[in-house]
Motif scaffolding. Sequence first.
Motif, PDB file in Angstrom:
ATOM      1  N   GLN A   1       0.801  -1.221   0.000  1.00 36.61           N
ATOM      2  CA  GLN A   1       0.000   0.000   0.000  1.00 36.61           C
ATOM      3  C   GLN A   1       0.837   1.276   0.000  1.00 36.61           C
ATOM      4  N   PRO A   2       1.871   1.422   0.826  1.00 38.79           N
ATOM      5  CA  PRO A   2       2.669   2.656   0.768  1.00 38.79           C
ATOM      6  C   PRO A   2       3.354   2.842  -0.594  1.00 38.79           C
ATOM      7  N   LYS A   3       3.793   1.751  -1.210  1.00 41.73           N
ATOM      8  CA  LYS A   3       4.435   1.852  -2.515  1.00 41.73           C
ATOM      9  C   LYS A   3       3.428   2.339  -3.550  1.00 41.73           C
ATOM     10  N   ARG A   4       2.229   1.773  -3.513  1.00 39.01           N
ATOM     11  CA  ARG A   4       1.197   2.194  -4.463  1.00 39.01           C
ATOM     12  C   ARG A   4       0.803   3.645  -4.224  1.00 39.01           C
ATOM     13  N   GLU A   5       0.704   4.039  -2.968  1.00 40.32           N
ATOM     14  CA  GLU A   5       0.360   5.420  -2.646  1.00 40.32           C
ATOM     15  C   GLU A   5       1.430   6.371  -3.186  1.00 40.32           C
ATOM     16  N   ALA A   6       2.687   6.011  -3.071  1.00 42.45           N
ATOM     17  CA  ALA A   6       3.777   6.841  -3.577  1.00 42.45           C
ATOM     18  C   ALA A   6       3.707   6.957  -5.092  1.00 42.45           C
ATOM     19  N   GLU A   7       3.363   5.863  -5.767  1.00 42.70           N
ATOM     20  CA  GLU A   7       3.226   5.892  -7.225  1.00 42.70           C
ATOM     21  C   GLU A   7       2.084   6.809  -7.648  1.00 42.70           C
ATOM     22  N   ILE A   8       0.975   6.743  -6.938  1.00 40.51           N
ATOM     23  CA  ILE A   8      -0.176   7.587  -7.257  1.00 40.51           C
ATOM     24  C   ILE A   8       0.164   9.059  -7.040  1.00 40.51           C
ATOM     25  N   LEU A   9       0.826   9.363  -5.931  1.00 39.72           N
ATOM     26  CA  LEU A   9       1.203  10.751  -5.659  1.00 39.72           C
ATOM     27  C   LEU A   9       2.192  11.275  -6.696  1.00 39.72           C
ATOM     28  N   ALA A  10       3.112  10.435  -7.136  1.00 35.80           N
ATOM     29  CA  ALA A  10       4.071  10.846  -8.165  1.00 35.80           C
ATOM     30  C   ALA A  10       3.356  11.128  -9.485  1.00 35.80           C
ATOM     31  N   ALA A  11       2.379  10.295  -9.840  1.00 35.43           N
ATOM     32  CA  ALA A  11       1.609  10.510 -11.065  1.00 35.43           C
ATOM     33  C   ALA A  11       0.801  11.801 -10.970  1.00 35.43           C
ATOM     34  N   CYS A  12       0.231  12.067  -9.812  1.00 36.80           N
ATOM     35  CA  CYS A  12      -0.531  13.309  -9.613  1.00 36.80           C
ATOM     36  C   CYS A  12       0.373  14.526  -9.765  1.00 36.80           C
ATOM     37  N   GLU A  13       1.564  14.450  -9.223  1.00 35.85           N
ATOM     38  CA  GLU A  13       2.502  15.564  -9.328  1.00 35.85           C
ATOM     39  C   GLU A  13       2.920  15.804 -10.775  1.00 35.85           C
TER      40      GLU A  13
END
Length: 58
Positions: free
Chosen positions: A9-21
């Motif tokens: 979950q933290p890895k996926r959350e980091a990927e989502i935040l990077a895509a949003c940025e």
Amino acid sequence: MKKPSIKAQPKREAEILAACERTRQACNKLTDEERRELRQRALAIIYGHDAKISARSR
């Protein structure tokens, strides 16, 4: 249905935040005309092909 592991979950959350940025940075570089075209396209997807920008948001 399998639940994702807690460690994933933290890895996926980091990927989502990077895509949003990346998306935010790309949107900041749009010209006014590009914004207008994308808004028209979004309205067409949401409301159908008859959608127009309201006079209030021009």
